[in-house]
Enzyme design. Structure first.
Site, PDB file in Angstrom:
ATOM      1  N   GLY A 291      42.520  34.174  34.217  1.00 22.69           N
ATOM      2  CA  GLY A 291      41.394  34.774  33.492  1.00 22.69           C
ATOM      3  C   GLY A 291      40.188  33.859  33.300  1.00 22.69           C
ATOM      4  N   LYS A 292      40.122  32.739  34.046  1.00 19.60           N
ATOM      5  CA  LYS A 292      38.987  31.814  33.882  1.00 19.60           C
ATOM      6  C   LYS A 292      37.657  32.515  34.162  1.00 19.60           C
ATOM      7  CE  LYS A 292      40.315  28.846  36.985  1.00 19.60           C
ATOM      8  NZ  LYS A 292      41.548  29.505  37.458  1.00 19.60           N
ATOM      9  N   THR A 293      37.605  33.223  35.276  1.00 17.53           N
ATOM     10  CA  THR A 293      36.351  33.887  35.652  1.00 17.53           C
ATOM     11  C   THR A 293      36.005  34.977  34.640  1.00 17.53           C
ATOM     12  OG1 THR A 293      36.874  33.464  37.963  1.00 17.53           O
ATOM     13  CG2 THR A 293      35.161  35.082  37.538  1.00 17.53           C
TER      14      THR A 293
ATOM     15  N   LYS B 258      30.391  28.166  39.834  1.00 17.99           N
ATOM     16  CA  LYS B 258      31.731  28.015  40.410  1.00 17.99           C
ATOM     17  C   LYS B 258      31.543  27.009  41.535  1.00 17.99           C
ATOM     18  CE  LYS B 258      36.019  29.039  41.549  1.00 17.99           C
ATOM     19  NZ  LYS B 258      37.211  29.120  40.701  1.00 17.99           N
TER      20      LYS B 258
ATOM     21  N   ASP C 142      34.729  34.785  43.019  1.00 19.08           N
ATOM     22  CA  ASP C 142      34.166  34.285  41.754  1.00 19.08           C
ATOM     23  C   ASP C 142      32.646  34.103  41.846  1.00 19.08           C
ATOM     24  OD1 ASP C 142      36.746  34.358  40.876  1.00 19.08           O
ATOM     25  OD2 ASP C 142      36.958  32.197  40.557  1.00 19.08           O
TER      26      ASP C 142
ATOM     27  N   GLU D  24      33.047  26.925  35.858  1.00 17.71           N
ATOM     28  CA  GLU D  24      34.454  27.274  36.077  1.00 17.71           C
ATOM     29  C   GLU D  24      35.053  26.265  37.038  1.00 17.71           C
ATOM     30  OE1 GLU D  24      35.436  31.277  37.472  1.00 17.71           O
ATOM     31  OE2 GLU D  24      37.460  30.598  38.004  1.00 17.71           O
ATOM     32  N   GLY D  25      36.210  25.718  36.658  1.00 21.32           N
ATOM     33  CA  GLY D  25      36.927  24.819  37.549  1.00 21.32           C
ATOM     34  C   GLY D  25      37.541  25.610  38.693  1.00 21.32           C
TER      35      GLY D  25
ATOM     36  N   GLY E 109      41.651  26.717  40.154  1.00 25.26           N
ATOM     37  CA  GLY E 109      43.092  26.595  39.935  1.00 25.26           C
ATOM     38  C   GLY E 109      43.365  26.211  38.492  1.00 25.26           C
TER      39      GLY E 109
HETATM   40  N1  ADP Z   1      41.533  40.160  29.557  1.00 26.27           N
HETATM   41  C1  ADP Z   1      41.496  40.745  30.757  1.00 26.27           C
HETATM   42  N2  ADP Z   1      41.357  42.093  30.864  1.00 26.27           N
HETATM   43  C2  ADP Z   1      41.298  42.698  32.060  1.00 26.27           C
HETATM   44  N3  ADP Z   1      41.377  42.052  33.235  1.00 26.27           N
HETATM   45  C3  ADP Z   1      41.517  40.705  33.202  1.00 26.27           C
HETATM   46  C4  ADP Z   1      41.571  39.990  31.972  1.00 26.27           C
HETATM   47  N4  ADP Z   1      41.712  38.673  32.257  1.00 26.27           N
HETATM   48  C5  ADP Z   1      41.728  38.591  33.595  1.00 26.27           C
HETATM   49  N5  ADP Z   1      41.613  39.798  34.160  1.00 26.27           N
HETATM   50  C6  ADP Z   1      41.644  40.126  35.593  1.00 26.27           C
HETATM   51  O1  ADP Z   1      42.730  39.424  36.177  1.00 26.27           O
HETATM   52  C7  ADP Z   1      42.369  38.896  37.444  1.00 26.27           C
HETATM   53  C8  ADP Z   1      42.463  37.378  37.419  1.00 26.27           C
HETATM   54  O2  ADP Z   1      41.505  36.886  36.478  1.00 26.27           O
HETATM   55  P1  ADP Z   1      40.418  35.788  36.871  1.00 26.27           P
HETATM   56  O3  ADP Z   1      39.445  35.705  35.750  1.00 26.27           O
HETATM   57  O4  ADP Z   1      39.869  36.052  38.224  1.00 26.27           O
HETATM   58  O5  ADP Z   1      41.373  34.509  36.908  1.00 26.27           O
HETATM   59  P2  ADP Z   1      41.049  33.004  37.381  1.00 26.27           P
HETATM   60  O6  ADP Z   1      39.568  32.858  37.383  1.00 26.27           O
HETATM   61  O7  ADP Z   1      41.717  32.139  36.370  1.00 26.27           O
HETATM   62  O8  ADP Z   1      41.665  32.857  38.727  1.00 26.27           O
HETATM   63  C9  ADP Z   1      40.963  39.414  37.730  1.00 26.27           C
HETATM   64  O9  ADP Z   1      41.043  40.609  38.452  1.00 26.27           O
HETATM   65  C10 ADP Z   1      40.400  39.665  36.336  1.00 26.27           C
HETATM   66  O10 ADP Z   1      39.392  40.654  36.317  1.00 26.27           O
HETATM   67 MG    MG Z   2      38.325  32.366  38.933  1.00 25.55          MG
END
Ligand code: ADP
Ligand code: MG
Length: 223
Positions: free
Chosen positions: A14-16, A37, A51, A115-116, A118
């Site tokens: 959920g970082k992004t 990013k 991202d 955003e980092g 991983g």
């Molecule tokens: N709180 C949330 N509610 C709905 N979707 C979420 C939530 N957190 C993450 N996601 C979804 O889960 C997936 C992974 O999240 P992402 O932010 O891309 O992770 P990361 O950047 O850490 O790899 C994406 O499709 C994102 O939209």
């Molecule tokens: Mg991400």
């Protein structure tokens, strides 16, 4: 606070989502925010779900080469860790250049979200992990983690390992990427009990294309 780094206890946590929510909320408060990013792997031009594409769209910018190069200078095709993805492209990521790029952005912008990639211990180059990147920037950071079975050990181990480098997140954000079978509230309680005073915030599952726009206020995490 002029900058905030967003790292994670893993990938896909959920970082992004958190960065997009924060950018949205800060913009709504009249702040000029850029979300970067700097290093992206598994990147395909034209993919609306990458991202960099998400950050550009949130800023109302076209995902053209020029804008992409500005927010994500290090882009690699292979869906691998950055050190490996760079190697597959016949390149290496130069830590100094990466840190300098971030510092320049922080100098030039009112608020910079970075955003980092991983998790906090993902390698970018030899002897250079995301944690070293954070340390070099001396920027405050959030530790984002998911709500899934296994998150307690991943998150607490990350917190402990960060501590060895004298790094402590401003807060832990527990996001719910999926309608998980693990209750968010119980994850929150377990983490709070073990996090040694680091505040822990829940971010429930928010469905939809721009679910991040409906997130509860996160800007207080910057204070
Ligand atoms: N709180 C949330 N509610 C709905 N979707 C979420 C939530 N957190 C993450 N996601 C979804 O889960 C997936 C992974 O999240 P992402 O932010 O891309 O992770 P990361 O950047 O850490 O790899 C994406 O499709 C994102 O939209
Ligand atoms: Mg991400």
């Amino acid at each position: 606070v002029k900058a905030l780094f967003i790292t994670g206890a893993g990938t896909g946590v959920g970082k992004t989502f958190v960065a997009a929510a924060l950018a949205h909320q800060l913009s709504a408060r009249g702040k000029k925010v850029v979300a970067l990013k700097p290093v992206a792997t598994g990147f395909r031009a034209g993919d609306p779900d990458s991202d960099p594409a998400i950050f550009l769209r949130a800023a109302g910018l076209a995902p053209g080469e020029k804008n992409l190069a500005r927010i994500s200078p290090w882009r690699y095709a292979e869906p691998l860790s950055p050190d490996q993805a760079a190697r597959h492209a016949g390149k290496t990521i130069a830590p100094k250049a990466l840190v300098e790029y971030c510092r320049a952005a922080i100098r030039e912008n009112q608020m910079t979200l970075i955003e980092g990639i991983g998790g906090a211990f993902t390698p970018l180059a030899e002897n250079f992990l995301v944690a070293d990147w954070i340390k070099a920037l001396r920027a405050p950071f959030l530790l984002v983690t998911g709500s899934y079975l296994g998150t307690l050990t991943h998150t607490l181990a990350t917190l402990e390992a960060l501590g060895r480098r004298k790094l402590a997140p401003k807060a832990i954000v527990v996001s719910q990427p999926l309608e998980a079978p693990v209750p968010l509230r119980e994850t929150l309680a377990s983490l709070t009990a073990e996090a040694g005073g680091v505040p822990v915030f829940p971010l429930p599952h928010l469905a939809g294309n721009d679910g991040f726009a409906k997130a509860p206020d996160l800007t207080h995490l910057l204070k």
